[in-house]
Design a protein around this motif. Sequence first.
Motif, mmCIF file in Angstrom:
data_model
loop_
_atom_site.group_PDB
_atom_site.id
_atom_site.type_symbol
_atom_site.label_atom_id
_atom_site.label_comp_id
_atom_site.label_asym_id
_atom_site.label_seq_id
_atom_site.Cartn_x
_atom_site.Cartn_y
_atom_site.Cartn_z
ATOM 1 N N ASP A 1 -7.763 -4.648 5.190
ATOM 2 C CA ASP A 1 -9.088 -4.020 5.129
ATOM 3 C C ASP A 1 -9.306 -2.923 6.174
ATOM 4 O OD1 ASP A 1 -10.068 -5.288 2.911
ATOM 5 O OD2 ASP A 1 -10.868 -6.986 4.058
ATOM 6 N N LYS A 2 -8.252 -2.544 6.883
ATOM 7 C CA LYS A 2 -8.366 -1.465 7.861
ATOM 8 C C LYS A 2 -7.663 -0.219 7.337
ATOM 9 C CE LYS A 2 -8.608 -4.473 11.927
ATOM 10 N NZ LYS A 2 -7.975 -4.816 13.234
ATOM 11 N N ASP A 3 -8.356 0.922 7.456
ATOM 12 C CA ASP A 3 -7.751 2.181 7.029
ATOM 13 C C ASP A 3 -6.570 2.522 7.930
ATOM 14 O OD1 ASP A 3 -9.485 2.690 4.925
ATOM 15 O OD2 ASP A 3 -10.973 3.641 6.226
ATOM 16 N N LEU A 4 -5.470 2.962 7.275
ATOM 17 C CA LEU A 4 -4.302 3.433 8.021
ATOM 18 C C LEU A 4 -4.368 4.943 8.152
ATOM 19 C CD1 LEU A 4 -1.433 1.290 6.445
ATOM 20 C CD2 LEU A 4 -2.682 0.873 8.561
ATOM 21 N N ASP A 5 -3.876 5.441 9.259
ATOM 22 C CA ASP A 5 -3.871 6.872 9.506
ATOM 23 C C ASP A 5 -2.763 7.520 8.690
ATOM 24 O OD1 ASP A 5 -4.431 9.374 10.704
ATOM 25 O OD2 ASP A 5 -2.799 9.040 12.135
ATOM 26 N N VAL A 6 -3.134 8.460 7.836
ATOM 27 C CA VAL A 6 -2.167 9.194 7.032
ATOM 28 C C VAL A 6 -1.998 10.570 7.668
ATOM 29 C CG1 VAL A 6 -1.587 10.085 4.753
ATOM 30 C CG2 VAL A 6 -2.868 7.949 4.964
ATOM 31 N N GLY A 7 -0.934 10.729 8.435
ATOM 32 C CA GLY A 7 -0.686 11.998 9.112
ATOM 33 C C GLY A 7 0.346 12.814 8.378
ATOM 34 N N ASN A 8 -0.033 13.999 7.908
ATOM 35 C CA ASN A 8 0.871 14.894 7.195
ATOM 36 C C ASN A 8 1.523 14.224 5.984
ATOM 37 O OD1 ASN A 8 0.485 17.045 9.087
ATOM 38 N ND2 ASN A 8 1.895 15.980 10.484
ATOM 39 N N GLY A 9 0.758 13.328 5.362
ATOM 40 C CA GLY A 9 1.257 12.692 4.149
ATOM 41 C C GLY A 9 2.126 11.478 4.384
ATOM 42 N N PHE A 10 2.153 10.947 5.602
ATOM 43 C CA PHE A 10 2.998 9.802 5.919
ATOM 44 C C PHE A 10 2.194 8.736 6.662
ATOM 45 C CE2 PHE A 10 5.927 13.312 5.482
ATOM 46 C CZ PHE A 10 6.996 12.761 4.782
ATOM 47 N N VAL A 11 2.612 7.486 6.484
ATOM 48 C CA VAL A 11 2.100 6.361 7.256
ATOM 49 C C VAL A 11 3.269 5.756 8.010
ATOM 50 C CG1 VAL A 11 1.296 3.977 7.055
ATOM 51 C CG2 VAL A 11 0.100 5.788 5.851
ATOM 52 N N GLU A 12 3.050 5.416 9.273
ATOM 53 C CA GLU A 12 4.085 4.757 10.064
ATOM 54 C C GLU A 12 3.662 3.332 10.356
ATOM 55 O OE1 GLU A 12 5.346 6.830 13.526
ATOM 56 O OE2 GLU A 12 6.335 8.426 12.380
ATOM 57 N N LEU A 13 4.605 2.408 10.122
ATOM 58 C CA LEU A 13 4.340 0.979 10.344
ATOM 59 C C LEU A 13 5.388 0.428 11.298
ATOM 60 C CD1 LEU A 13 3.718 0.018 6.620
ATOM 61 C CD2 LEU A 13 1.966 0.232 8.372
ATOM 62 N N GLU A 14 4.946 -0.015 12.454
ATOM 63 C CA GLU A 14 5.844 -0.665 13.405
ATOM 64 C C GLU A 14 5.823 -2.159 13.112
ATOM 65 O OE1 GLU A 14 6.517 -1.156 18.236
ATOM 66 O OE2 GLU A 14 5.085 0.318 17.452
ATOM 67 N N MET A 15 7.003 -2.708 12.758
ATOM 68 C CA MET A 15 7.051 -4.084 12.276
ATOM 69 C C MET A 15 8.166 -4.867 12.949
ATOM 70 S SD MET A 15 6.517 -3.260 8.192
ATOM 71 C CE MET A 15 6.470 -4.986 7.730
ATOM 72 N N ASP A 16 7.921 -6.151 13.135
ATOM 73 C CA ASP A 16 8.943 -7.062 13.636
ATOM 74 C C ASP A 16 9.712 -7.662 12.464
ATOM 75 O OD1 ASP A 16 8.192 -6.694 16.300
ATOM 76 O OD2 ASP A 16 6.645 -8.250 16.144
ATOM 77 N N LYS A 17 10.909 -8.117 12.751
ATOM 78 C CA LYS A 17 11.737 -8.740 11.721
ATOM 79 C C LYS A 17 10.991 -9.902 11.068
ATOM 80 C CE LYS A 17 16.229 -10.957 10.970
ATOM 81 N NZ LYS A 17 17.523 -11.378 11.591
ATOM 82 N N GLY A 18 10.977 -9.912 9.719
ATOM 83 C CA GLY A 18 10.301 -10.957 8.974
ATOM 84 C C GLY A 18 8.844 -10.677 8.684
ATOM 85 N N GLU A 19 8.274 -9.675 9.323
ATOM 86 C CA GLU A 19 6.856 -9.363 9.129
ATOM 87 C C GLU A 19 6.648 -8.664 7.788
ATOM 88 O OE1 GLU A 19 3.291 -6.779 11.344
ATOM 89 O OE2 GLU A 19 5.294 -6.943 12.244
ATOM 90 N N GLU A 20 5.496 -8.941 7.171
ATOM 91 C CA GLU A 20 5.114 -8.293 5.918
ATOM 92 C C GLU A 20 3.866 -7.456 6.127
ATOM 93 O OE1 GLU A 20 6.737 -11.293 2.398
ATOM 94 O OE2 GLU A 20 4.618 -10.783 2.549
ATOM 95 N N ALA A 21 3.869 -6.296 5.493
ATOM 96 C CA ALA A 21 2.676 -5.442 5.483
ATOM 97 C C ALA A 21 2.237 -5.280 4.036
ATOM 98 C CB ALA A 21 2.987 -4.088 6.102
ATOM 99 N N LYS A 22 1.005 -5.675 3.749
ATOM 100 C CA LYS A 22 0.437 -5.551 2.401
ATOM 101 C C LYS A 22 -0.550 -4.394 2.409
ATOM 102 C CE LYS A 22 0.895 -10.518 1.562
ATOM 103 N NZ LYS A 22 1.405 -10.885 2.896
ATOM 104 N N LEU A 23 -0.274 -3.405 1.578
ATOM 105 C CA LEU A 23 -1.062 -2.175 1.583
ATOM 106 C C LEU A 23 -1.790 -2.006 0.258
ATOM 107 C CD1 LEU A 23 1.658 0.204 3.108
ATOM 108 C CD2 LEU A 23 0.062 -1.300 4.320
ATOM 109 N N GLU A 24 -3.112 -1.784 0.341
ATOM 110 C CA GLU A 24 -3.922 -1.510 -0.836
ATOM 111 C C GLU A 24 -4.203 -0.010 -0.902
ATOM 112 O OE1 GLU A 24 -7.207 -4.464 -1.599
ATOM 113 O OE2 GLU A 24 -6.796 -4.839 0.534
ATOM 114 N N ILE A 25 -4.151 0.530 -2.109
ATOM 115 C CA ILE A 25 -4.300 1.970 -2.285
ATOM 116 C C ILE A 25 -5.529 2.266 -3.128
ATOM 117 C CG2 ILE A 25 -3.259 3.996 -3.400
ATOM 118 C CD1 ILE A 25 -0.543 2.920 -2.518
ATOM 119 N N THR A 26 -6.282 3.261 -2.702
ATOM 120 C CA THR A 26 -7.425 3.765 -3.472
ATOM 121 C C THR A 26 -7.109 5.189 -3.907
ATOM 122 O OG1 THR A 26 -8.933 2.424 -2.149
ATOM 123 C CG2 THR A 26 -9.896 4.186 -3.475
#
Length: 803
Positions: free
Chosen positions: A776-801
């Motif tokens: 439910d938090k907006d991600l920063d889209v810089g120059n058409g890209f999103v960067e996700l810093e993740m640890d091993k085994g972590e999941e990121a679920k992204l919803e798109i509008t």
Amino acid sequence: MKINLLSIIMGFWFFSCPAQKYNELALRYNSPATMWEETLPLGNGRIGMMPDGGVDSELIVLNDISMWSGSEDPAAFNPTAFDHLAEIRKLLLSGKNLDAQNLMYAHFRSGGLGSAFGQGKDAPYGCFQMLGNMHIWYSYPPDVEKTIHYERKLSLNDAVASTTFTRGDITYSREYFASHSHDVLGTRITASRKKSVSFEVCLSRAERAAISVHDDVIFMEGQLNDGYDTNRGVRYLTKLQIVNKGGTLIASDSSLRVDDADEAVILISTATDMLDKNYESTVDDLLTKAKNILFDKLKVEHINTYKNKFDRVELDLGDQDNITPTNERLANFQSHDDPAFAALYFQFGRYLMISGTNENSLPLNLQGLWANQVQTPWNGDYHLNINLQMNYWPAAVCNLSELHKPLVDFTKSLVPSGEITARKFYNADGWVAHMMTNPWKFTAPGEHASWGATNTGGAWLCSHLWEHYNFTQDKVYLRSIYPVLTGAADFFLHSMIAEPEHGWLVTAPSSSPENAFYLPGDSLPVFVCMGPTMDVQIINELFSNILLAAEILDIEDGHTAKIRKALTKLPPMQISKEGYLQEWLQDYREVEPHHRHVSHLYGLYPSNQISPEITPALAAAARETLNRRGDDGTGWSRAWKINFWSRLHDGNRAYKLLKSLLEPTVDSEVKMRSGGGTYNNLFCAHPPFQIDGNFGGTSGIAEMLIQSQNGYIELLPALPDSWVDGSFKGLCARGGAEVTIKWADKKIKWIILKASTSNTFRLKIPEYVRDIKQNDKDLDVGNGFVELEMDKGEEAKLEITFI
């Protein structure tokens, strides 16, 4: 609450679909196979079989991936070849390619017979061969001949084949699998009425086989030719035993017969001494264990082991048609869009990889694991000018990274032989492999320079060593392969020469695989050249990967300094006046403008040196090259072009090439130059059958769905118009991520990114996206890209509008 509900919906959708009938993945037919290219391939990466599903009699071809004739061939290291190298290079430098080629034909080639021009069964080079045949003759109640309700099926979900039909009022069923858990071949024969299973079974082989029966077990054993007619050839042992429920078992001197049984299970255990010096005890142990396990348990354990790999990836492009026979779907695909059939074909490629090799096996050869001859076409060997490498294009992206191991191990094993070849033929350091090789570590040039002179085969294999790291980020592994990479680079650092016009460093002599050109004013085809574009691209990639590896491993020495300096002296890729990418240093006229090899586009795929985003001019030249080359070609050539067009982000053209690859081929004797297609069992028709086209087609579909070669993950980069709605689960990206997405109306609805290793992942966001949320938090889209810093085994679920 919103994200939790989304998770529940996605979890239900993914884990419920495979169990539903409409999503079953199966090849199915309503009649027995009429030729081998219609039979169904089963394998566990070491052994396999292909049943034809015959009613009155059945032929089941048996395979072992280590059934290789031949042996090490010291004569291949031609001791006089180097004596002529200086003169060959002098002729090339003065533009006398034809004279250089004639000198190579006479002297600069492998010693001995080489590959015996693809007829190496009895030569030292050897040949991959079938193991043998299992013949079954069935008995039925008298006066009932009509067969109805016939179905022959291969389940990709379970790696089990079956044949069912009704004769009179009895339904007969057979199940077949190559056990992934117990390493035997199993066939169960049942009937709907008790005491109705009767048949006779035997084993046979065209040559070098002794057949006998002892204690109700059929033995087939022998030794293949080592090429010298000595007793050093590969030995094999095959045992067949029947476990029957009811009825009687009768043995003759060469066969077994079952009469009036309720059920019978045929178990086959087989091995050779190529990879297992205790092969005889291995055969005995495997057979003993398997026969003491109930068939249903044997089957369930096999399925569970297989599904551990297969179920990692799902692709949904619509409901599967589980009524229409596969051969009809194949034919209909030319005129009707059937996206679900493309998904079936994609998963068939993954099935073939899981079934054709395993972590402790040999690499997939030209026919994978499956052959029905003792003299397999082109020796069934490892062609290093694309074919072996194409076999492994889908491995990492399709979540089968561990199946790269046989290729990695095999590449390492070539180094000692490659060092001798480098020294004997070029007086160079490092190691080299040319156009072809085999389990006996053949690295010399082929026996004819028109196709055998290409000397970047080993360097191309090194790109797979790097790709395995790229997807896994395993630094311990990277350190282990670093000497292999630098050894390959050493060869080029010591063997390349400066061409006269620009002083560029080039390979000499070499060739652009199997393609010929005309010298100005001459009408004779010439193959031999200096610095063909593909060589430059492969060496550029090798040098660049080494420098990246050195940075990761904190290595800086004289070696890296030499590579860094040489990298600046390689020729650039050149665009002709007509706008296409040049294949050679000079813009020669091709003998075959529509040649099946498009080697000078290596930089577009599988490499990442040409890109619409990063090198638009070169991408435009690649597009012009492909249009000029045309869409026809052998099966693997059409498959390669799917990947090219996917990299150019042209999904509709890629889909057109997929349809071309899946053009029905029904004649197993079609000759190579008449073009390829696909047989009814979905084997790729080179023709004849060659499995690289299957793997190239699978990787091409993956490239349409996900790309990550430019330092970021791009989703649906080449989606064809007909794939309006769909989803995939578990495809992998470089950097160590698994990706799951769902799309509708060609727009991504949501994304799940799972980190296989700790890393920062850069995701390209399509222009139609208004915003993207994580928890439910907006991600920063810089120059058409999103960067996700993740640890091993972590999941990121992204919803798109959408906008």
